[in-house]
Design an enzyme around this catalytic site. Structure first.
Site, PDB file in Angstrom:
ATOM      1  N   TYR A 212      34.336  33.515  61.969  1.00 52.17           N
ATOM      2  CA  TYR A 212      33.533  32.500  61.280  1.00 52.17           C
ATOM      3  C   TYR A 212      32.139  32.494  61.878  1.00 52.17           C
ATOM      4  O   TYR A 212      31.930  32.063  63.012  1.00 52.17           O
ATOM      5  CB  TYR A 212      34.216  31.147  61.437  1.00 52.17           C
ATOM      6  CG  TYR A 212      33.647  30.014  60.614  1.00 52.17           C
ATOM      7  CD1 TYR A 212      32.645  30.209  59.664  1.00 52.17           C
ATOM      8  CD2 TYR A 212      34.143  28.727  60.772  1.00 52.17           C
ATOM      9  CE1 TYR A 212      32.149  29.173  58.919  1.00 52.17           C
ATOM     10  CE2 TYR A 212      33.652  27.670  60.029  1.00 52.17           C
ATOM     11  CZ  TYR A 212      32.661  27.891  59.115  1.00 52.17           C
ATOM     12  OH  TYR A 212      32.166  26.841  58.375  1.00 52.17           O
TER      13      TYR A 212
ATOM     14  N   LYS B  99      34.131  34.884  57.551  1.00 53.22           N
ATOM     15  CA  LYS B  99      33.631  33.772  56.744  1.00 53.22           C
ATOM     16  C   LYS B  99      32.157  33.642  57.089  1.00 53.22           C
ATOM     17  O   LYS B  99      31.789  33.318  58.220  1.00 53.22           O
ATOM     18  CB  LYS B  99      34.369  32.467  57.041  1.00 53.22           C
ATOM     19  CG  LYS B  99      33.842  31.299  56.196  1.00 53.22           C
ATOM     20  CD  LYS B  99      34.535  29.977  56.530  1.00 53.22           C
ATOM     21  CE  LYS B  99      33.925  28.835  55.718  1.00 53.22           C
ATOM     22  NZ  LYS B  99      34.516  27.518  56.079  1.00 53.22           N
TER      23      LYS B  99
END
Length: 293
Positions: free
Chosen positions: A140, A168
Site C-alpha cells: 500500500y 494499492k
C-alpha cells in the site's frame, strides 16, 4: 478491450468500513450484512481492517473476529484481504500471522509510517512480512498518510519476491505506476477513486475503493464499459461518480467518516468525529443523484 492485467484478488475491491454498535463495540452481524451486500452488488473482493476500516482504533482481537465473521458470510469464493501494516515491524508480523490464522487470502501492507525510514529499510520491512506467512501481499503506497513513498525502484526489486503480487496505489504518480507496470507482473489497484479508470486504462488491475461501500455498482460500471470496448460510455459513467467521490474523499473529512454518514454502520471511533449535519446532507444529496443517474 478486456485488460490482460493480472488480478490476484479480483478487479473491483471494496475497502470495507468496520460497523460498530451504538455503544462503539464491533458489530459482527452488521459486518456480515455489509459484506454480503457488497458482493451482491459487484465487489469481487473485500479489504478489511484498512484505514477505512478504522484499523488504528480496533484491537487485534477485533480484527480477527471481523475477518472470521465476514469469511463465514461470503464463503471461500470471495478474496478477503486484511490490513496489517504499521509503524512497528514486530506488530505487523504478528498481525500478518493472526490474519492468516483467521482465514485471510492476502495481506494489505502499508509502508511503515511516521518514522520515515529510508528506502532500504522500507524494502527490508516488506520482505520481512513476505517471509512471515504464506499469504500474498498487496503493498500500500500512500505517502500522503505515511510520509514515505514506496519508490518505483523499490517496487521493481520487491516484485521479484513470489509473495509480493500487488500494489494499492495512492501515490498520484501515474508515470511511476506505468514504469512499474511495464517492467513487472505486479497487479496495480487504484486506491484513489478519481484515478480508477485512468490507471485501469494503462494496465491496472482494478481498484480498492472506499466509495464502493455506498455505491458498488456505480464504481464498477466504468470498468465494465471499458472492458466491453465502450470507452466513451466508460468516461461518461466515470464522470457521474465525480461529485460523490469529491465529497467523500476530498472534502477534508476521512473516507471512513463520510462512508458511515451514508450507512447504518454505527459511530466512528475517536479521535475521528462524525460528519456534521451540513456535510451529511450534502453527501446524501450527491449519493441520491448518483443513484438516480
Amino acid at each position: 478491450m478486456t485488460t490482460t492485467a493480472p488480478r490476484p484478488f479480483g478487479r473491483t475491491l471494496c475497502a470495507m468500513i468496520t460497523p460498530f454498535t451504538a455503544t462503539g463495540a464491533l458489530d459482527p452481524d452488521a459486518a456480515r450484512a455489509q459484506a454480503a451486500r457488497l458482493v451482491a452488488e459487484g465487489c469481487d473482493g473485500i479489504v478489511l481492517s484498512g484505514t477505512t476500516g478504522e484499523s488504528p482504533t480496533t484491537t487485534d482481537a477485533e480484527k480477527s473476529a471481523l475477518l472470521r465473521a465476514v469469511r463465514a458470510e461470503v464463503g471461500d469464493g470471495v478474496p478477503l484481504l486484511s490490513g496489517v501494516g504499521g509503524p512497528d515491524t514486530a506488530t505487523t508480523l504478528r498481525l500478518a500471522r493472526e490474519a492468516e490464522d483467521a482465514g485471510a487470502d492476502g495481506l494489505l501492507v502499508v509502508s511503515p509510517y511516521y518514522s520515515r525510514p529510508q528506502q532500504s529499510a522500507v524494502e527490508a520491512y516488506f520482505l520481512r512480512v513476505a517471509e512471515s506467512t504464506g499469504l500474498p501481499l498487496m503493498l500500500y503506497d500512500i505517502p500522503g498518510r505515511t510520509g514515505v513513498r514506496i519508490e518505483p525502484e523499490t517496487l521493481l526489486r520487491l516484485a521479484d519476491h513470489p509473495r509480493v503480487v500487488a500494489v494499492k496505489d495512492c501515490s498520484y504518480d501515474l508515470l511511476g505506476a506505468t514504469k512499474v507496470l511495464a517492467r513487472t507482473s505486479l497487479a496495480y489497484y487504484s486506491g484513489c477513486e478519481e484515478l480508477n479508470l485512468p490507471l485501469y486504462a494503462v494496465g491496472g488491475a482494478g481498484y480498492v475503493s472506499t466509495v464502493a461501500n455506498v455505491a458498488p455498482r456505480q464504481m464498477r460500471a466504468p470498468l465494465d464499459a471499458f472492458d466491453a470496448g465502450r470507452t466513451d460510455e466508460a468516461a461518461r459513467l466515470n464522470g457521474l461518480t465525480a461529485r460523490l467521490v469529491e465529497l467523500m474523499m476530498a472534502s477534508g473529512l476521512p473516507g471512513t467518516v463520510t462512508a458511515k454518514a451514508l450507512l447504518d454502520a454505527g459511530p466512528v471511533r475517536e479521535p475521528l468525529q462524525p460528519a456534521g449535519r451540513e456535510a451529511a446532507d450534502g453527501l446524501r444529496k450527491a449519493y441520491e443523484e448518483l443513484l438516480a443517474a
